[in-house]
Scaffold this motif. Structure first.
Motif, PDB file in Angstrom:
ATOM      1  N   ASP A 145       0.797  -1.222   0.000  1.00 53.07           N
ATOM      2  CA  ASP A 145       0.000   0.000   0.000  1.00 53.07           C
ATOM      3  C   ASP A 145       0.833   1.277   0.000  1.00 53.07           C
ATOM      4  N   ASP A 163      -8.994   4.663   0.633  1.00 50.23           N
ATOM      5  CA  ASP A 163      -8.639   3.270   0.927  1.00 50.23           C
ATOM      6  C   ASP A 163      -7.902   3.169   2.255  1.00 50.23           C
ATOM      7  N   GLU A 164      -7.015   4.137   2.531  1.00 48.06           N
ATOM      8  CA  GLU A 164      -6.282   4.122   3.790  1.00 48.06           C
ATOM      9  C   GLU A 164      -7.235   4.218   4.974  1.00 48.06           C
ATOM     10  N   TRP A 176      -9.161   0.933   5.384  1.00 46.66           N
ATOM     11  CA  TRP A 176      -8.290  -0.103   5.934  1.00 46.66           C
ATOM     12  C   TRP A 176      -8.118   0.091   7.431  1.00 46.66           C
TER      13      TRP A 176
END
Length: 300
Positions: A19, A73-74, A77
């Protein structure tokens, strides 16, 4: 005597190699020097084991430079990591604050996870290319950037401010433009070494920021440029910070796993306990825990 109570880590990272751009492909020069030993996954279980063993009971994750188009997305997550592990306690995300879409991104992040407390986009610029992140030293005064920063008040978020001393005059102007937003100065203003000229320039810049009541300082990352835990350097930085900002506007953090390149969590925490041990225990408690709880709205 050194403070032995619970500690809040106001600045740490966890990551997955796939990532992060800087953990894949070629080794990109970074301000903290060679980082091959940490070019691997640093999962939440490893961090929690190290943190809990050092007396840390709560933590604030600070974004780790995922590609900006993966900023959502971070956050997703980290929401899932928290649901599985109960850590981190709070999150600082990121967004492309030089883009017209940033306000939408930040609002979507806030709607996605209640862990969000603010945002960081690194603004530090230096004559040395390997110390440089922003496109220009005064990028923070860009009109689009400032319009996006205005959204933080609406969200009740803070901004993690990362600048070098020569940028602090502009940073003080930026902070003054947003008096109802808290600015958290990362790594105590990025003093690169104990040389007299460096300290003088840093102190001058820090004094300008200290005049803004909405700035607080993180005592983090003091091995970034010297690549070791140096009690003399910790004492130097802490003395200036407390003289200028006072013990109610300063807080401890680990910056792990970056500091893991040259130390361990117990060694780092012990060094900071020793550095602050001459303060009254109440003030040590503020710096190690209470200030971070207040600034990041953490549960008590």
């Amino acid at each position: 005597m050194p403070y032995t109570g619970p500690i809040v880590d106001s600045h740490h990272h966890i990551w997955r190699r796939q990532d992060l751009r800087w953990l894949s492909g070629e080794v990109v020069p970074r301000i903290f020097g060679p980082y091959e030993p940490i070019r691997r996954d640093y999962p939440i279980d490893e961090y929690v084991a190290e943190a809990a063993g050092a007396g840390i009971t709560q933590s604030v994750y600070v974004q780790t430079n995922w590609p900006l188009d993966q900023a959502m997305d971070e956050v997703r997550w980290l929401r899932d990591v928290h649901q599985a592990a109960g850590w981190p306690t709070a999150v600082i995300g990121t967004a492309d604050l030089f883009s017209a879409d940033a306000a939408h991104t930040m609002r979507e992040q806030a709607a996605t996870s209640a862990l969000l407390r603010g945002t960081r986009l690194q603004l530090h610029w230096h004559e040395r290319e390997e110390f440089r992140f922003a496109a220009a030293p005064d990028a923070m005064l860009d009109p689009i950037f400032m319009r996006n920063l205005a959204v933080l008040e609406e969200l009740g978020w803070l901004f993690e401010l990362q600048v070098f001393p020569q940028q602090m005059a502009d940073a003080a102007r930026l902070v003054a433009a947003f008096p109802r937003t808290t600015f958290v100065l990362v790594h105590a203003g990025m003093l690169i070494g104990p040389e007299e000229a460096e300290v003088k320039a840093w102190h001058t810049g820090m004094r300008a920021l200290a005049e803004q009541p909405n700035v607080v300082v993180k005592l983090t990352g003091q091995g970034t440029f010297i690549h070791r835990v140096d009690p003399t350097f910790l004492a130097l930085v802490t003395g200036h910070v407390l003289d200028l900002f006072g013990p109610r506007r300063a807080m401890f953090g680990t910056n792990f796993p970056i500091e893991k390149i040259w130390t361990t969590m117990p060694e780092l925490v012990t060094a900071w306990r020793d550095t602050l041990s001459s303060l009254p225990l109440e003030q040590q408690a503020w710096i190690f825990a209470e200030n971070a709880r207040r600034v990041y709205s953490l549960p008590s």
